[in-house]
Design a protein around this motif. Structure first.
Motif, mmCIF file in Angstrom:
data_model
loop_
_atom_site.group_PDB
_atom_site.id
_atom_site.type_symbol
_atom_site.label_atom_id
_atom_site.label_comp_id
_atom_site.label_asym_id
_atom_site.label_seq_id
_atom_site.Cartn_x
_atom_site.Cartn_y
_atom_site.Cartn_z
ATOM 1 N N UNK A 1 1.062 48.477 11.421
ATOM 2 C CA UNK A 1 0.170 47.317 11.364
ATOM 3 C C UNK A 1 -1.110 47.668 10.607
ATOM 4 N N UNK A 2 -1.630 48.859 10.800
ATOM 5 C CA UNK A 2 -2.823 49.271 10.070
ATOM 6 C C UNK A 2 -2.566 49.283 8.562
ATOM 7 N N UNK A 3 -1.381 49.767 8.151
ATOM 8 C CA UNK A 3 -1.045 49.758 6.721
ATOM 9 C C UNK A 3 -0.816 48.331 6.225
ATOM 10 N N UNK A 4 -0.231 47.486 7.087
ATOM 11 C CA UNK A 4 -0.006 46.090 6.721
ATOM 12 C C UNK A 4 -1.335 45.383 6.471
ATOM 13 N N UNK B 1 1.942 35.055 10.757
ATOM 14 C CA UNK B 1 2.927 36.099 11.018
ATOM 15 C C UNK B 1 2.293 37.473 11.185
ATOM 16 N N UNK B 2 1.365 37.797 10.313
ATOM 17 C CA UNK B 2 0.684 39.088 10.419
ATOM 18 C C UNK B 2 -0.139 39.190 11.693
ATOM 19 N N UNK B 3 -0.761 38.078 12.089
ATOM 20 C CA UNK B 3 -1.541 38.066 13.325
ATOM 21 C C UNK B 3 -0.633 38.258 14.531
ATOM 22 N N UNK B 4 0.544 37.653 14.502
ATOM 23 C CA UNK B 4 1.469 37.773 15.627
ATOM 24 C C UNK B 4 1.846 39.242 15.863
ATOM 25 N N UNK B 5 2.203 39.949 14.789
ATOM 26 C CA UNK B 5 2.576 41.353 14.963
ATOM 27 C C UNK B 5 1.345 42.184 15.316
ATOM 28 N N UNK B 6 0.183 41.829 14.762
ATOM 29 C CA UNK B 6 -1.041 42.587 15.065
ATOM 30 C C UNK B 6 -1.472 42.414 16.506
ATOM 31 N N UNK C 1 -8.023 43.824 13.959
ATOM 32 C CA UNK C 1 -8.076 42.446 14.426
ATOM 33 C C UNK C 1 -9.369 41.755 13.974
ATOM 34 N N UNK C 2 -10.443 42.501 13.831
ATOM 35 C CA UNK C 2 -11.680 41.916 13.305
ATOM 36 C C UNK C 2 -11.464 41.399 11.887
ATOM 37 N N UNK D 1 -9.621 35.343 18.490
ATOM 38 C CA UNK D 1 -11.070 35.167 18.521
ATOM 39 C C UNK D 1 -11.646 35.617 19.868
ATOM 40 N N UNK D 2 -10.965 35.285 20.954
ATOM 41 C CA UNK D 2 -11.440 35.671 22.282
ATOM 42 C C UNK D 2 -11.462 37.180 22.436
#
Length: 776
Positions: free
Chosen positions: A390-393, A436-441, A465-466, A524-525
């Motif tokens: 995920x960091x590389x993504x 999609x990227x947020x879901x995996x993150x 996430x920031x 956001x939360x």
């Protein structure tokens, strides 16, 4: 805790899987032959390519949005198809590497044979009768394992009786470029490249070099016609290794496989085996599960599944299936794995590579589901390859955010590959999944909430996430009709809808799908709370808090269902396999029976409506999601029914789950790992939940598991839980805190507060809980 069978395994779908977090093997065969279908996690075709789009960023995005706001969906989707669709180019796929084929003399296909996979040792064993009737008491015994400490697949072959062992070993490549060479009289080496023409141009892919080394006691070994031939040996041992140039800039990798098999042979099989079991049990042994034995445990697995399908009672089969999911997690994903598990874990019979599917990272539930059980099943280390990926993504997704949308931060869409692909898919109807990227993150958040490591929060979870939050703050827009902050154009994977009363055409894109808003509210939360906990980013925190106030609420539609889109559109596929808009129920926690009863009722109505139609798609991940969602609604018997159907109807003989032919264009029944992992996650949700600021014991215990015990399940807050129950009622629970823990513990409608220091534990009986009325 064994998968045991009587009779041969004629093919891959009957074979049993082994893995060490990088190398995988599915072992099948009969009395005269054995095949190891070898896979390697980084053996990918394709290559890294920069994003390409005709989009002018925010100006084009604004023009598209005006079309959707005006109700002109057809023109909006046409514009999106021109500007927000990627080309497939050299996306690639993870390919099968090769087959190791063993042919034995003196056996018979029809002779008696037993096979088993021990989940407690991660060892495959096959016994077959050899010889004619006068020597029918002779047994050929083959034992195989995938060692993580030695990074080899190792096997021991012996015969009970006076006669020696004679067999031939050959290597057969699964890709066009595969060359085998003799390296002395007891070793073969090979070189191959991961190329194919379905998902790339046939010229690009990683290179691999590997070796297989045979050692024998007695008899002779020779290389003949490209094969290793062992004659009249007392016993023999085989060691296999492979290495690729994935993310390697030096040339040292080229010699590593040959060196590794020699080192394993020098250690000897007994030491390799001992180290393998000790290493494996360090993870597997954390959790024990016993759901009660009806007597069926003595039967072969295929017979047990047939009896379950006919309505039989076999509670321990579910405990076995749960532990099988944990076994596959350990076999497929270790702390040092170079990549996370893809659509088929780390195993692959090649079926998906020959069609439009790819063994890739689907970011619209499948890759997430692979890791849904990781934390609760006490396998947090197995989650780490996904954290690094995920960091590389996120790094790769910065250019996609800029070039497609003109926004800061990072984004990714419906799927990705070994090279960090983050663009939309090549058709907007399924490919424009902007979250999609947020879901995996979100798995970063899960890892933190279970482990509570502040260093992980500071160094990994919050930074990634920031940056995702910065993208959505820049990307989202205020809806002119509602004044809500929304995404779009985006889809609700991979569903479609009708507008108005017309069913002449269905549409996939809209503004503000429910799934997007649920994910972004959690994002956001979390980022606002994390910034306060870490004492950083106060200006960003204020922006996030203001944005949260503008997010759309979850809505109930005219049929009493949880709305999938911002508007209460007509569903074009009411039986669709995806349940994306229920994210707020599972794996999220915005919907809970105690906290939001009206939304819980709407979620139940959604599940009921999805199941009502005769055209409901039989899909492995959908069944697992049904089970987990019912568990979140405390409907244990309904969750059990979904798992029972999954095991009985959507598993091959080896208990690997599959997607039926015809689903999403599948040409045959294809193994997909998410059913195994999703089912394991659902079992955890039935027995323990910790998502709503409380630890909930036995929230969805089905009638069929009326007596049992489980130890070592993990709860959010870095705690472990053991439970014993009888007659459907909790007998005792023990909670161990590995970090300071202050929470509410719930059993049914009864609750009690606990406060533990790190290292402390508490044991609770059913009578220790107060009712809510008593608490008041």
């Amino acid at each position: 805790m064994k998968l045991r069978y009587e009779g041969a395994a004629p093919g891959w779908k009957q074979g049993l899987p082994l893995g060490n977090g990088r190398l995988g093997a599915v072992v099948y065969g009969d009395g005269v032959s054995e095949t190891w279908c070898i896979t390697e996690l980084t053996y990918w075709s394709g290559k890294q390519e920069a994003p390409m789009t005709a989009s002018q960023g925010k100006s084009d995005l604004a023009a598209m949005r005006e079309l959707f706001y005006a109700g002109n969906y057809a023109e909006g989707e046409e514009m999106a198809s021109r500007l927000l669709q990627a080309e497939k180019r050299n996306f690639g796929t993870n390919l099968s590497l090769c087959d190791v084929r063993l042919s034995f003399e003196g056996g018979d296909k029809g002779n008696a044979m037993t096979r088993e996979l021990s989940l407690e040792e991660a060892v495959y064993r096959a016994e077959s009768v050899v010889g004619d009737d006068s020597n029918s008491n002779l047994l050929l015994i083959r034992e195989t394992l995938a060692s993580h400490p030695s990074n080899v697949i190792a096997s021991h072959i012996r015969r009970e009786g006076a006669a020696g062992i004679t067999f031939t070993l050959r290597l057969e490549g699964r890709t066009e470029r595969f060359d085998v060479h003799a390296a002395g009289e007891d070793m073969l080496t090979f070189e191959s490249q991961a190329t194919e023409t379905m998902h790339s141009d046939g010229t690009c892919g990683v290179w691999c070099k590997g070796a297989v080394h045979v050692v024998a006691a007695g008899g002779s070994i020779a290389v003949q016609d490209g094969a290793i031939v062992v004659e009249c040996a007392d016993e023999a041992w085989i060691y296999f290794a492979a290495e690729t140039d994935y993310r390697r800039e030096d040339h040292a990798w080229e010699q590593e496989a040959a060196s590794r098999v020699k080192q394993a042979a020098e250690l000897g099989y007994a030491e390799v085996r001992e180290a393998h079991i000790a290493d494996y049990r360090q993870l597997y042994g954390r959790v024990e599960a016993d759901f009660g034995d009806s007597g069926a445990s003595a039967l072969p697995i295929d017979e047990r599944v047939r009896l379950l399908r006919a309505g039989g009672d076999d509670p321990q089969l579910f405990a076995l299936f749960f532990q099988y999911g944990r076994y596959l997690m350990i076999a497929g994903s270790r702390a040092d794995s170079p990549l996370p598990m893809h659509l088929q874990g780390i195993w692959n019979d090649g079926e998906a590579n020959r069609m439009a599917w790819s063994c890739d990272y689907h970011l619209d539930v499948n890759s997430e589901m692979n890791y849904y059980p990781a934390e609760g099943a006490n396998l947090a280390e197995c989650h780490l390859p996904l954290m690094r990926y995920i960091e590389r993504l996120a790094e790769a997704g910065r250019e996609t955010a800029r070039s497609y949308y003109g926004c800061e931060g990072w984004t990714a869409h419906v799927f990705s590959n070994a090279w960090g692909f983050t663009e939309p898919g090549w058709h907007y109807s399924w490919g424009l999944n902007v979250t999609g990227g947020l879901w995996i993150a979100n798995q970063l958040r899960e890892h933190y909430e279970y482990g509570r490591s502040e260093s992980f929060l500071r160094e990994s979870a919050y930074p990634v996430l920031k940056e995702a939050a910065l993208f959505f703050l820049d990307y989202m827009t205020v809806h002119p009709k509602y004044g809500w902050l929304v995404t779009g154009p985006s889809n609700s994977p991979e569903n479609s809808f009708y507008i108005g009363g017309s069913q002449d055409r269905s549409y996939a894109l809209s503004m503000g799908p429910t799934m997007d808003q649920s994910l972004i509210r959690d994002l956001f939360t979390f980022c606002a709370e994390a910034s306060e906990r870490l004492g950083v980013g106060e200006p960003l925190r204020e922006r996030l808090q203001q944005a949260i106030k503008l997010l759309p609420p979850l809505q109930v539609g005219r049929s009493g269902q949880l709305q999938e889109w911002l508007e209460d559109y007509g569903e074009a596929q009411p039986d669709h396999r995806h349940l994306s808009h229920l994210y707020a129920l599972y794996p999220g926690n915005q919907i809970t029976p105690h906290g939001t009863p009206e939304l819980s009722d709407a979620a139940m109505q959604t599940l009921t409506m999805r199941m009502r139609d005769e055209g409901l798609e039989d899909v492995e991940f959908t069944l697992a999601l049904f089970a987990a969602n019912f568990a979140r609604l405390h409907e244990g018997n309904r969750a059990y029914d979904q798992l029972s159907y999954l095991i009985g109807e959507l598993c091959f003989d080896n208990l690997l789950t599959y997607s039926k032919a015809g689903i999403a264009g599948a040409e045959t029944n294809i193994f997909v790992a998410d059913g195994n992992f999703g089912a394991a996650a659902a079992v955890i949700e039935m027995l323990l939940q910790s998502h709503a600021s409380e630890i909930h014991l036995l929230p969805a215990l089905p009638e069929q598991w009326h007596t049992g015990r489980i130890t070592g399940l993990r709860a959010r807050g870095n705690a472990e839980v053991d439970m014993v129950w009888q007659g459907g009622e909790l007998s005792e629970a023990t909670i161990r805190a590995h970090a300071p823990l202050q929470t509410m513990v719930r059993y049914g409608e009864r609750t009690m507060p606990i406060k533990l220091a790190a290292g402390e534990s508490i044991s609770l009986s059913r009578g220790a809980f107060a009712t809510e009325e008593q608490m008041r």
